[in-house]
Design a protein around this motif. Sequence first.
Motif, PDB file in Angstrom:
ATOM      1  N   ASP A   9       8.978  30.015   7.677  1.00  0.00           N
ATOM      2  CA  ASP A   9       8.444  31.351   7.934  1.00  0.00           C
ATOM      3  C   ASP A   9       9.548  32.287   8.396  1.00  0.00           C
ATOM      4  N   LEU A  10      10.694  31.717   8.702  1.00  0.00           N
ATOM      5  CA  LEU A  10      11.881  32.467   9.095  1.00  0.00           C
ATOM      6  C   LEU A  10      13.050  31.893   8.314  1.00  0.00           C
ATOM      7  N   THR A  11      13.821  32.765   7.656  1.00  0.00           N
ATOM      8  CA  THR A  11      15.010  32.289   6.961  1.00  0.00           C
ATOM      9  C   THR A  11      16.234  33.024   7.497  1.00  0.00           C
ATOM     10  N   ILE A  12      17.344  32.300   7.519  1.00  0.00           N
ATOM     11  CA  ILE A  12      18.605  32.849   8.006  1.00  0.00           C
ATOM     12  C   ILE A  12      19.676  32.535   6.989  1.00  0.00           C
ATOM     13  N   GLU A  13      20.431  33.550   6.629  1.00  0.00           N
ATOM     14  CA  GLU A  13      21.559  33.370   5.716  1.00  0.00           C
ATOM     15  C   GLU A  13      22.795  33.971   6.365  1.00  0.00           C
ATOM     16  N   GLY A  14      23.919  33.306   6.181  1.00  0.00           N
ATOM     17  CA  GLY A  14      25.170  33.854   6.690  1.00  0.00           C
ATOM     18  C   GLY A  14      25.674  33.106   7.907  1.00  0.00           C
ATOM     19  N   ASP A  15      26.261  33.844   8.824  1.00  0.00           N
ATOM     20  CA  ASP A  15      26.946  33.295   9.985  1.00  0.00           C
ATOM     21  C   ASP A  15      25.935  32.849  11.053  1.00  0.00           C
ATOM     22  N   THR A  16      25.610  31.558  11.082  1.00  0.00           N
ATOM     23  CA  THR A  16      24.604  31.082  12.019  1.00  0.00           C
ATOM     24  C   THR A  16      25.098  31.126  13.466  1.00  0.00           C
ATOM     25  N   GLU A  17      26.403  31.059  13.673  1.00  0.00           N
ATOM     26  CA  GLU A  17      26.926  31.185  15.040  1.00  0.00           C
ATOM     27  C   GLU A  17      26.683  32.589  15.581  1.00  0.00           C
ATOM     28  N   ALA A  18      26.775  33.587  14.704  1.00  0.00           N
ATOM     29  CA  ALA A  18      26.477  34.965  15.119  1.00  0.00           C
ATOM     30  C   ALA A  18      25.001  35.103  15.468  1.00  0.00           C
ATOM     31  N   VAL A  19      24.128  34.427  14.712  1.00  0.00           N
ATOM     32  CA  VAL A  19      22.690  34.458  15.012  1.00  0.00           C
ATOM     33  C   VAL A  19      22.428  33.812  16.370  1.00  0.00           C
ATOM     34  N   LEU A  20      23.117  32.705  16.652  1.00  0.00           N
ATOM     35  CA  LEU A  20      22.961  32.045  17.947  1.00  0.00           C
ATOM     36  C   LEU A  20      23.365  32.986  19.079  1.00  0.00           C
ATOM     37  N   ALA A  21      24.481  33.683  18.908  1.00  0.00           N
ATOM     38  CA  ALA A  21      24.940  34.623  19.941  1.00  0.00           C
ATOM     39  C   ALA A  21      23.935  35.746  20.139  1.00  0.00           C
ATOM     40  N   LEU A  22      23.392  36.277  19.042  1.00  0.00           N
ATOM     41  CA  LEU A  22      22.396  37.347  19.137  1.00  0.00           C
ATOM     42  C   LEU A  22      21.121  36.838  19.802  1.00  0.00           C
ATOM     43  N   ARG A  23      20.686  35.658  19.410  1.00  0.00           N
ATOM     44  CA  ARG A  23      19.475  35.080  19.997  1.00  0.00           C
ATOM     45  C   ARG A  23      19.643  34.900  21.505  1.00  0.00           C
ATOM     46  N   ASN A  24      20.775  34.361  21.937  1.00  0.00           N
ATOM     47  CA  ASN A  24      21.013  34.155  23.365  1.00  0.00           C
ATOM     48  C   ASN A  24      21.074  35.477  24.126  1.00  0.00           C
ATOM     49  N   ALA A  25      21.702  36.470  23.520  1.00  0.00           N
ATOM     50  CA  ALA A  25      21.794  37.786  24.158  1.00  0.00           C
ATOM     51  C   ALA A  25      20.412  38.405  24.315  1.00  0.00           C
ATOM     52  N   LEU A  26      19.571  38.268  23.298  1.00  0.00           N
ATOM     53  CA  LEU A  26      18.207  38.807  23.370  1.00  0.00           C
ATOM     54  C   LEU A  26      17.360  38.039  24.384  1.00  0.00           C
ATOM     55  N   ASP A  27      17.516  36.714  24.423  1.00  0.00           N
ATOM     56  CA  ASP A  27      16.772  35.907  25.386  1.00  0.00           C
ATOM     57  C   ASP A  27      17.118  36.317  26.812  1.00  0.00           C
ATOM     58  N   ASP A  28      18.400  36.522  27.062  1.00  0.00           N
ATOM     59  CA  ASP A  28      18.834  36.912  28.400  1.00  0.00           C
ATOM     60  C   ASP A  28      18.298  38.286  28.785  1.00  0.00           C
ATOM     61  N   ALA A  29      18.172  39.172  27.797  1.00  0.00           N
ATOM     62  CA  ALA A  29      17.704  40.534  28.068  1.00  0.00           C
ATOM     63  C   ALA A  29      16.205  40.568  28.377  1.00  0.00           C
ATOM     64  N   GLU A  30      15.459  39.519  27.955  1.00  0.00           N
ATOM     65  CA  GLU A  30      14.014  39.431  28.198  1.00  0.00           C
ATOM     66  C   GLU A  30      13.309  40.732  27.797  1.00  0.00           C
ATOM     67  N   ILE A  31      13.439  41.079  26.544  1.00  0.00           N
ATOM     68  CA  ILE A  31      12.921  42.344  26.035  1.00  0.00           C
ATOM     69  C   ILE A  31      11.410  42.262  25.802  1.00  0.00           C
TER      70      ILE A  31
END
Length: 195
Positions: free
Chosen positions: A118-140
Amino acid sequence: MSNGTVRSFPPFVARVTRFLPLLPLERLISEVANRVASQHPEFFDRLDDYASKSFVIVPTDLDWVASLTFHNEKVQLRLARSLDSFPNRDVTVTAPFFTLVSLLDGEEDGDALFFSRDLTIEGDTEAVLALRNALDDAEIDFIHECSAIAGPLSRPLEAGGKKAIGLLKASPFMRARQQENAEPSMDGMPGAFPT
């Protein structure tokens, strides 16, 4: 967390949004994104070197795609009708709109969504990990942040927005598909969702 049901708009919604101008929506999302960024400067520290990457978000049930880049602690957002508008993207994240919002709010498990396709990711998965962690920390809180730009009307707008989205998700208007518990074959998949 969700009950494992992925909800998306029916196809006619994408056909309708095809005729709506993108500029007002682009300005609204940009304002919300930069408001969040100004309140969470640590977001950019968390992104670190990946702040220079280009992230393209594709809501599968709407007729637009979004490109996100980060520069000088600002979020730069562009909307377009086609992925071809962003040929130099580093990452592409694709999912139904409400799934993307739930990921942003931390209500969905990205790993479960990835393995159920239901979710697909293409490209730099390390960049996705960094974005995911940054968003998690922000608790938006997506609805809260969108409502806050309305000033004195923000509280009733937030309450109404959350109620409306809850009703919309539960309505027969939305197409629902239960996530499968079994993990699919990894053939042709770009790698596990980063954890």
